[in-house]
Write a protein that holds these residues in place. Structure first.
Motif, PDB file in Angstrom:
ATOM      1  N   PHE A  17       6.477 -14.237  -3.208  1.00  0.00           N
ATOM      2  CA  PHE A  17       6.300 -12.800  -3.400  1.00  0.00           C
ATOM      3  C   PHE A  17       5.086 -12.336  -2.610  1.00  0.00           C
ATOM      4  O   PHE A  17       4.085 -13.043  -2.514  1.00  0.00           O
ATOM      5  N   ILE A  18       5.216 -11.141  -2.057  1.00  0.00           N
ATOM      6  CA  ILE A  18       4.142 -10.592  -1.233  1.00  0.00           C
ATOM      7  C   ILE A  18       3.894  -9.139  -1.636  1.00  0.00           C
ATOM      8  O   ILE A  18       4.839  -8.408  -1.946  1.00  0.00           O
ATOM      9  N   TRP A  19       2.649  -8.739  -1.602  1.00  0.00           N
ATOM     10  CA  TRP A  19       2.291  -7.331  -1.713  1.00  0.00           C
ATOM     11  C   TRP A  19       1.847  -6.834  -0.336  1.00  0.00           C
ATOM     12  O   TRP A  19       1.045  -7.486   0.338  1.00  0.00           O
ATOM     13  N   TYR A  20       2.378  -5.648   0.021  1.00  0.00           N
ATOM     14  CA  TYR A  20       2.002  -4.999   1.266  1.00  0.00           C
ATOM     15  C   TYR A  20       1.424  -3.613   0.964  1.00  0.00           C
ATOM     16  O   TYR A  20       1.830  -2.954   0.005  1.00  0.00           O
ATOM     17  N   LYS A  21       0.520  -3.204   1.847  1.00  0.00           N
ATOM     18  CA  LYS A  21      -0.050  -1.862   1.802  1.00  0.00           C
ATOM     19  C   LYS A  21       0.407  -1.126   3.051  1.00  0.00           C
ATOM     20  O   LYS A  21       0.330  -1.672   4.159  1.00  0.00           O
ATOM     21  N   GLN A  22       0.895   0.090   2.879  1.00  0.00           N
ATOM     22  CA  GLN A  22       1.334   0.863   4.038  1.00  0.00           C
ATOM     23  C   GLN A  22       0.663   2.222   4.052  1.00  0.00           C
ATOM     24  O   GLN A  22       0.912   3.052   3.173  1.00  0.00           O
ATOM     25  N   GLU A  23      -0.169   2.437   5.039  1.00  0.00           N
ATOM     26  CA  GLU A  23      -0.813   3.732   5.237  1.00  0.00           C
ATOM     27  C   GLU A  23       0.104   4.612   6.082  1.00  0.00           C
ATOM     28  O   GLU A  23       0.956   4.113   6.818  1.00  0.00           O
ATOM     29  N   SER A  24      -0.101   5.894   5.971  1.00  0.00           N
ATOM     30  CA  SER A  24       0.761   6.857   6.645  1.00  0.00           C
ATOM     31  C   SER A  24       0.818   6.593   8.149  1.00  0.00           C
ATOM     32  O   SER A  24      -0.215   6.485   8.815  1.00  0.00           O
ATOM     33  N   GLY A  25       2.028   6.462   8.673  1.00  0.00           N
ATOM     34  CA  GLY A  25       2.217   6.283  10.103  1.00  0.00           C
ATOM     35  C   GLY A  25       1.971   4.878  10.615  1.00  0.00           C
ATOM     36  O   GLY A  25       1.978   4.652  11.832  1.00  0.00           O
ATOM     37  N   LYS A  26       1.792   3.929   9.699  1.00  0.00           N
ATOM     38  CA  LYS A  26       1.515   2.556  10.122  1.00  0.00           C
ATOM     39  C   LYS A  26       2.535   1.586   9.535  1.00  0.00           C
ATOM     40  O   LYS A  26       3.261   1.919   8.601  1.00  0.00           O
ATOM     41  N   GLY A  27       2.553   0.370  10.068  1.00  0.00           N
ATOM     42  CA  GLY A  27       3.409  -0.667   9.520  1.00  0.00           C
ATOM     43  C   GLY A  27       2.798  -1.263   8.268  1.00  0.00           C
ATOM     44  O   GLY A  27       1.606  -1.094   7.993  1.00  0.00           O
ATOM     45  N   PRO A  28       3.603  -1.946   7.458  1.00  0.00           N
ATOM     46  CA  PRO A  28       3.081  -2.604   6.249  1.00  0.00           C
ATOM     47  C   PRO A  28       2.035  -3.660   6.607  1.00  0.00           C
ATOM     48  O   PRO A  28       2.209  -4.421   7.553  1.00  0.00           O
TER      49      PRO A  28
END
Lengths: 116, 112
Positions: B33-44
């Motif tokens: 399992f992985i957690w990703y953060k995605q900011e606006s206009g960017k990849g995870p």
């Protein structure tokens, strides 16, 4: 560069035209994924490649979509006869070896496709 | 005219508070399992991962908890900062498939 590189970063195309999106994975990574993300939505799996094995194409939404990976490195996602519903961000990711469950998967910044 | 809005679950926290983002996963055979953060206009962006033989893993300011009994994953962020504002996705992999399957995402909004 050190990360996953995608091009073009932005593409506007007319309905009915074909488009090609390119992905350069991290050097040495044998696994490569393509995902699609529509505005405000989650990531939809499209296809993945693992070394020289046959790719898992189970996520491709129609036969207008295809992908190749040449020489086990660079990959191209092709969308033929684009439709407006194809407008999305197309994200590429790579990993050292997808069969080794636990290898971290790294994403590129995506290619934003707008079909007008 | 008609507008398309985000329909993501939203968690609003005050700067400095701890945040807990929850995720229910679907496949009991998933082993990674992985957690990703995605900011606006960017990849995870990768944050932290955990294998199914663990129930807790800590990183810098982040902790992931895994409860396999109820197929639940959580991400705890300590002392939340404005730079933590983003959409957070959980993802699962393994079992009969090597696909990375993503959850729907949670929008974290940090109030100064």
């Amino acid at each position: 560069g050190a990360g996953v590189s995608q091009s073009p970063s932005n593409k506007v195309t007319e309905k009915g035209k074909d488009v090609e999106l390119r992905c350069d994975p991290i050097s040495g990574h044998t696994a490569l994924y393509w995902y699609r993300q529509s505005l405000g939505q989650g990531l939809e799996f499209l296809i993945y490649f693992q070394g020289n094995s046959a790719p898992d194409k189970s996520g491709l939404p129609s036969d207008r979509f295809s992908a190749e990976r040449t020489g086990g490195s660079v990959s191209t996602l092709t969308i033929q006869r684009t439709q407006q519903e194809d407008s999305a961000v197309y994200l590429c990711a790579s990993s050292p070896d997808v069969r080794n469950s636990g290898n971290t998967i790294y994403f590129g910044e995506g290619s934003w496709l707008t079909v007008v | 005219g008609e507008s398309v809005g985000l329909h993501l679950p939203t968690l609003s926290v005050q700067e400095g508070d701890n945040s807990i983002i929850n995720c229910a996963y679907s496949n009991s055979a998933s082993d990674y399992f992985i957690w990703y953060k995605q900011e606006s206009g960017k990849g995870p962006q990768f944050i932290i991962d955990i294998r199914s033989n663990m129930d807790k893993r800590q990183g810098q300011r982040v902790t992931v908890l895994l409860n396999k009994t109820v197929k639940h994953l959580s991400l705890q962020i300590a002392a939340t900062q404005p730079g933590d504002s983003a959409v957070y996705f959980c993802a699962e992999k393994g079992g009969a498939t090597n696909k990375l399957i993503f959850g729907t995402g949670t929008l974290l909004a940090v109030q100064p």
